[in-house]
Design an enzyme around this catalytic site. Sequence first.
Site, short mmCIF file in Angstrom:
data_model
loop_
_atom_site.label_atom_id
_atom_site.label_comp_id
_atom_site.label_asym_id
_atom_site.label_seq_id
_atom_site.Cartn_x
_atom_site.Cartn_y
_atom_site.Cartn_z
N PRO A 97 0.99 -1.22 -0.17
CA PRO A 97 -0.02 0.04 -0.18
C PRO A 97 0.94 1.41 -0.13
O PRO A 97 0.16 2.10 -0.48
CB PRO A 97 -0.80 -0.07 1.20
CG PRO A 97 -0.88 -1.48 1.70
CD PRO A 97 0.64 -1.91 1.36
N ASN A 101 5.24 0.47 4.29
CA ASN A 101 5.14 -0.97 3.99
C ASN A 101 6.25 -1.60 3.27
O ASN A 101 6.63 -2.66 3.66
CB ASN A 101 3.91 -1.21 3.35
CG ASN A 101 2.49 -0.74 4.15
OD1 ASN A 101 1.71 0.26 3.67
ND2 ASN A 101 2.47 -1.30 5.29
N THR A 127 2.87 1.75 -5.30
CA THR A 127 3.30 3.25 -5.89
C THR A 127 3.60 3.82 -4.47
O THR A 127 2.97 4.07 -3.67
CB THR A 127 1.79 3.78 -6.18
OG1 THR A 127 1.43 2.86 -7.30
CG2 THR A 127 1.91 5.19 -6.71
N LYS A 202 4.18 6.90 -12.84
CA LYS A 202 2.79 6.48 -12.11
C LYS A 202 2.36 7.42 -11.47
O LYS A 202 1.09 7.89 -11.51
CB LYS A 202 3.30 5.28 -11.20
CG LYS A 202 2.07 4.89 -10.22
CD LYS A 202 0.73 4.49 -11.12
CE LYS A 202 -0.64 4.25 -10.24
NZ LYS A 202 -0.46 3.12 -9.42
#
Length: 329
Positions: A97, A101, A127, A202
């Site tokens: 996420p 993380n 991302t 992205k």
Amino acid sequence: MAALLRGSRCLAEKCHNHVNAAQVSIRSMASKTQVGFIGLGNMGNPMAKNLMKHGYPVIASDVFPESCKELRELGAQILDSPADVADKADRIVTMLPSSPNVIDVYTGPNGILKRVKKGSLLIDSSTIDPAVSKEMAVAAEKRGAVFMDAPVSGGVGAATSGKLTFMVGGPEEEFNAAKELLSCMGANVVYCGQVGTGQAAKICNNMLLAIGMIGTAETMNLGIRLGLDPKLLAKILNMSSGRCWSSDTYNPVPGVMEGVPSANNYQGGFGTTLMAKDLGLAQNTATNTKTPVPLGSLAHQIYRMMCARGYASKDFSSVFQFLREEEGQ
């Protein structure tokens, strides 16, 4: 064959201290050998299933055991930690996420880099901040592994159908080895440059996506207020210069399209919280590069307000519903 590959890899490791052409060759020979997958959420689960559909044995792990149930039933081997996965597989995909993380999964007490094999290929499809991708690449290199960032576009639908777009950053000589796996999960695999450039692409894409979705929601709401039928308005937009992905593929107005979150009370899809997170990344990078992004900044504030107003778990197209509720206040 697997034993032969392991022996070849060990020989290469003894001859070279760094990831080199011989190790790249070994990985390219390793078709259909087991692949590690960490992060089995809304995106990771269908991505891992597509690897299995293409004949790759999957070794997986997730912090939430219930997320592993479906994959286990399909024959995947489920292990307790990322370190355990790294001990078994020398090609690993992660889908997580956020930046914290990723840092924990790679460098934490039970992280991948605690037990990673030399010559391993580590592909992160999360991302995150491009700077974190670069940090992970440096940490992986110190352990003799290769890290590449490969964030995705397309959402849960594309993850399920295997039609994601991957934006890949990392050593160019490793791209084909990464593409072998990513092509099982996506229709487009694009090399962007060195580590971090996949994330850059992205972040730019998602900033435009958010701006476009807000614009589509505002436009549809205005048209409805002016007496236009929403399906008719969408049809006109989609044959005119205002056409965009948010209007023709992912329309935010309930009843206009089937099979999208707006047709299901904005459940599933790409969450508002994640969009707010991605817009925050765009804001950070814009600040660091002194790039003016006034519409990106406004989009960030709108999605942050939505998170505070009960939309956090809804799909990001629920901005239409949010605007409708705002006008009534």
